[in-house]
Design a protein around this motif. Structure first.
Motif, PDB file in Angstrom:
ATOM      1  N   GLU A   6     -14.712   9.113  48.895  1.00  0.00           N
ATOM      2  CA  GLU A   6     -15.712   8.880  49.938  1.00  0.00           C
ATOM      3  C   GLU A   6     -16.332   7.495  49.810  1.00  0.00           C
ATOM      4  O   GLU A   6     -16.647   6.846  50.818  1.00  0.00           O
ATOM      5  CB  GLU A   6     -16.783   9.963  49.865  1.00  0.00           C
ATOM      6  N   CYS A   7     -16.504   7.040  48.578  1.00  0.00           N
ATOM      7  CA  CYS A   7     -17.046   5.687  48.386  1.00  0.00           C
ATOM      8  C   CYS A   7     -16.068   4.627  48.895  1.00  0.00           C
ATOM      9  O   CYS A   7     -16.473   3.640  49.528  1.00  0.00           O
ATOM     10  CB  CYS A   7     -17.345   5.450  46.908  1.00  0.00           C
ATOM     11  N   MET A   8     -14.780   4.825  48.619  1.00  0.00           N
ATOM     12  CA  MET A   8     -13.783   3.841  49.026  1.00  0.00           C
ATOM     13  C   MET A   8     -13.585   3.815  50.539  1.00  0.00           C
ATOM     14  O   MET A   8     -13.188   2.790  51.103  1.00  0.00           O
ATOM     15  CB  MET A   8     -12.445   4.145  48.336  1.00  0.00           C
ATOM     16  N   GLU A   9     -13.861   4.923  51.209  1.00  0.00           N
ATOM     17  CA  GLU A   9     -13.671   4.975  52.657  1.00  0.00           C
ATOM     18  C   GLU A   9     -14.620   4.036  53.398  1.00  0.00           C
ATOM     19  O   GLU A   9     -14.348   3.641  54.531  1.00  0.00           O
ATOM     20  CB  GLU A   9     -13.856   6.408  53.159  1.00  0.00           C
ATOM     21  N   HIS A  10     -15.729   3.698  52.772  1.00  0.00           N
ATOM     22  CA  HIS A  10     -16.692   2.805  53.422  1.00  0.00           C
ATOM     23  C   HIS A  10     -16.224   1.351  53.399  1.00  0.00           C
ATOM     24  O   HIS A  10     -16.801   0.505  54.080  1.00  0.00           O
ATOM     25  CB  HIS A  10     -18.061   2.921  52.746  1.00  0.00           C
ATOM     26  N   LEU A  11     -15.213   1.061  52.595  1.00  0.00           N
ATOM     27  CA  LEU A  11     -14.668  -0.292  52.552  1.00  0.00           C
ATOM     28  C   LEU A  11     -13.563  -0.421  53.595  1.00  0.00           C
ATOM     29  O   LEU A  11     -12.909   0.554  53.968  1.00  0.00           O
ATOM     30  CB  LEU A  11     -14.132  -0.600  51.156  1.00  0.00           C
ATOM     31  N   SER A  12     -13.325  -1.622  54.059  1.00  0.00           N
ATOM     32  CA  SER A  12     -12.468  -1.803  55.239  1.00  0.00           C
ATOM     33  C   SER A  12     -11.069  -2.297  54.917  1.00  0.00           C
ATOM     34  O   SER A  12     -10.229  -2.377  55.813  1.00  0.00           O
ATOM     35  CB  SER A  12     -13.135  -2.795  56.214  1.00  0.00           C
ATOM     36  N   THR A  13     -10.768  -2.648  53.681  1.00  0.00           N
ATOM     37  CA  THR A  13      -9.456  -3.215  53.386  1.00  0.00           C
ATOM     38  C   THR A  13      -8.396  -2.118  53.336  1.00  0.00           C
ATOM     39  O   THR A  13      -8.686  -0.935  53.105  1.00  0.00           O
ATOM     40  CB  THR A  13      -9.478  -3.961  52.045  1.00  0.00           C
ATOM     41  N   HIS A  14      -7.144  -2.545  53.525  1.00  0.00           N
ATOM     42  CA  HIS A  14      -6.030  -1.592  53.523  1.00  0.00           C
ATOM     43  C   HIS A  14      -5.844  -0.967  52.142  1.00  0.00           C
ATOM     44  O   HIS A  14      -5.611   0.249  52.025  1.00  0.00           O
ATOM     45  CB  HIS A  14      -4.747  -2.314  53.952  1.00  0.00           C
ATOM     46  N   ASP A  15      -5.956  -1.788  51.106  1.00  0.00           N
ATOM     47  CA  ASP A  15      -5.779  -1.266  49.747  1.00  0.00           C
ATOM     48  C   ASP A  15      -6.843  -0.230  49.412  1.00  0.00           C
ATOM     49  O   ASP A  15      -6.563   0.783  48.756  1.00  0.00           O
ATOM     50  CB  ASP A  15      -5.823  -2.407  48.734  1.00  0.00           C
ATOM     51  N   ASP A  16      -8.066  -0.484  49.860  1.00  0.00           N
ATOM     52  CA  ASP A  16      -9.141   0.472  49.588  1.00  0.00           C
ATOM     53  C   ASP A  16      -8.896   1.786  50.320  1.00  0.00           C
ATOM     54  O   ASP A  16      -9.147   2.875  49.786  1.00  0.00           O
ATOM     55  CB  ASP A  16     -10.488  -0.116  50.009  1.00  0.00           C
ATOM     56  N   ALA A  17      -8.408   1.704  51.540  1.00  0.00           N
ATOM     57  CA  ALA A  17      -8.116   2.917  52.306  1.00  0.00           C
ATOM     58  C   ALA A  17      -6.981   3.705  51.656  1.00  0.00           C
ATOM     59  O   ALA A  17      -7.000   4.948  51.615  1.00  0.00           O
ATOM     60  CB  ALA A  17      -7.756   2.556  53.743  1.00  0.00           C
ATOM     61  N   LEU A  18      -5.973   2.985  51.137  1.00  0.00           N
ATOM     62  CA  LEU A  18      -4.860   3.656  50.472  1.00  0.00           C
ATOM     63  C   LEU A  18      -5.336   4.357  49.199  1.00  0.00           C
ATOM     64  O   LEU A  18      -4.958   5.503  48.924  1.00  0.00           O
ATOM     65  CB  LEU A  18      -3.776   2.632  50.139  1.00  0.00           C
ATOM     66  N   LEU A  19      -6.178   3.673  48.429  1.00  0.00           N
ATOM     67  CA  LEU A  19      -6.716   4.283  47.212  1.00  0.00           C
ATOM     68  C   LEU A  19      -7.559   5.504  47.553  1.00  0.00           C
ATOM     69  O   LEU A  19      -7.485   6.537  46.873  1.00  0.00           O
ATOM     70  CB  LEU A  19      -7.549   3.256  46.440  1.00  0.00           C
ATOM     71  N   ALA A  20      -8.362   5.399  48.612  1.00  0.00           N
ATOM     72  CA  ALA A  20      -9.182   6.538  49.024  1.00  0.00           C
ATOM     73  C   ALA A  20      -8.309   7.731  49.384  1.00  0.00           C
ATOM     74  O   ALA A  20      -8.629   8.884  49.055  1.00  0.00           O
ATOM     75  CB  ALA A  20     -10.061   6.146  50.209  1.00  0.00           C
TER      76      ALA A  20
END
Length: 358
Positions: free
Chosen positions: A147-161
């Motif tokens: 849920e924390c990573m979903e607030h970030l906008s980068t592709h890598d962050d979304a993949l990790l989330a």
């Protein structure tokens, strides 16, 4: 009530009391020689100890071995009775959970419009909580991290989330399988061991203790007869013969009881139940983690790490495994099949929430 009737009643009560006291005193006096004999044997001052039949000795050895196995196993496997045996000890949520529950109740009570409504709020159960296990803790921390990573906008962050969310789901289902394993061990292994210990083994212990008391009485009476004065020899001989007969009867009874206990003791099925429950859980956990790793993102040019770098373990992974059904595990020959379906795991989770002991 006349004075004479009062006196008669008082005398009757006094006679009953005298009879009771005399009986207790006689029992106590009879126990003194046995206790004295027991202390003499423990201190090594008595050498004329009656020998037990070899059959009796062999049976006691077998019963002691059975009791030793049951008690030692139960000392270890009773950990399955404690839901949080693998929960991280440094995570202290009790105070925070209590504070949140109390705060929620106070807030709800502030909106209550009647005494009946307030009573309903106070008697209502608190919010359901996940069982305190290591896998559930990993599931929660992965979910919060996702849920924390979903607030970030980068592709890598979304993949990790996304993969944190998948890992959270995997750990939740592994936790359900572990609770199901614990429930099986509790009911099919621990409970049956306790039943045997509290039933048949205690029964064997009682008859053996009776034999020991009868032997001490017999040996004490033999010693008294040897040291008796001529005028008391006849009386003490009768006591010795009576004690000898009671000792023989108690020994025969104990032999029969111990034979029954040994014949009824069968640890093999219990051991299989324990192993089957563990196998079911570990197979479920391994297959779910393997499915997660097989879809794990990475550099396509790099070889994915094996499940184990140890040659012995790697050889086991390369060996042919029994086919796995998503509904029921293909149990090895001789091991009862245990359901590993998602429905069964979900039911196990619901049962665990309703009953914290599972």
């Amino acid at each position: 009530m006349s004075f004479s009737k009062f006196t008669e009643g008082l005398n009757e009560k006094f006679q009953q009391l005298s009879t009771t006291v005399s009986g207790k005193a006689q029992e106590f006096s009879q126990g003194i020689p046995v206790t004295h004999r027991y202390m003499q044997e423990k201190l090594g001052h008595a050498t004329d100890i009656s020998e037990m039949p070899q059959e009796y000795i062999d049976l006691t050895t077998k019963v002691d071995a059975i009791k030793l196995i049951y008690n030692h196993f139960l000392q270890v496997t009773q950990v399955y009775d404690n839901e949080s045996y693998d929960y991280p000890k440094y995570i202290n949520e009790s105070i925070n959970e209590f504070s949140r529950t109390v705060g929620s109740k106070i807030q709800e009570l502030s909106h209550a419009s009647s005494a009946h409504e307030a009573h309903s709020i106070l008697s209502a159960p608190g919010p359901s909580k996940d069982p305190k296990t290591l896998n559930y803790a990993l599931s929660r921390v992965s979910l919060v991290s996702s849920e924390c990573m979903e607030h970030l906008s980068t592709h890598d962050d979304a993949l990790l989330a996304s993969y944190l969310m998948k890992y959270s789901d995997i750990q939740s289902r592994v936790a359900q399988a572990r609770l199901h394993q614990d429930s099986l061990v509790q009911t099919h292994f621990n409970a049956k061991l306790r039943e045997e210990i509290d039933g048949n083994l205690k029964r064997a212990h009682r008859v053996r203790r009776d034999v020991e008391n009868k032997r001490l009485t017999y040996d004490a009476s033999r010693t008294h007869l040897e040291k008796a004065k001529p005028e008391k020899e006849a009386q003490l001989r009768v006591q010795m013969e009576t004690a000898e007969e009671e000792f023989a009867q108690a020994t025969e009874n104990a032999i029969v009881v111990m034979q029954e206990v040994i014949a009824g003791a069968n640890f093999m099925p219990l051991l299989r139940e324990l192993a089957a429950a563990q196998w079911s859980y570990h197979e479920t956990a391994a297959q779910r983690m393997q499915a997660f790793l097989s879809d794990f993102p990475g550099d396509s040019e790099m070889e994915k790490p094996p499940l184990s770098s140890h040659p012995d373990v790697a050889g086991q992974h390369n060996a042919a495994a029994p086919p796995f059904d998503t509904k029921t595990s293909g149990a090895p020959k001789g091991v009862p099949a245990i359901s590993l379906s998602d429905d069964a795991e979900d039911n196990a989770a619901e049962t665990a929430k309703e009953n914290p002991m599972l």
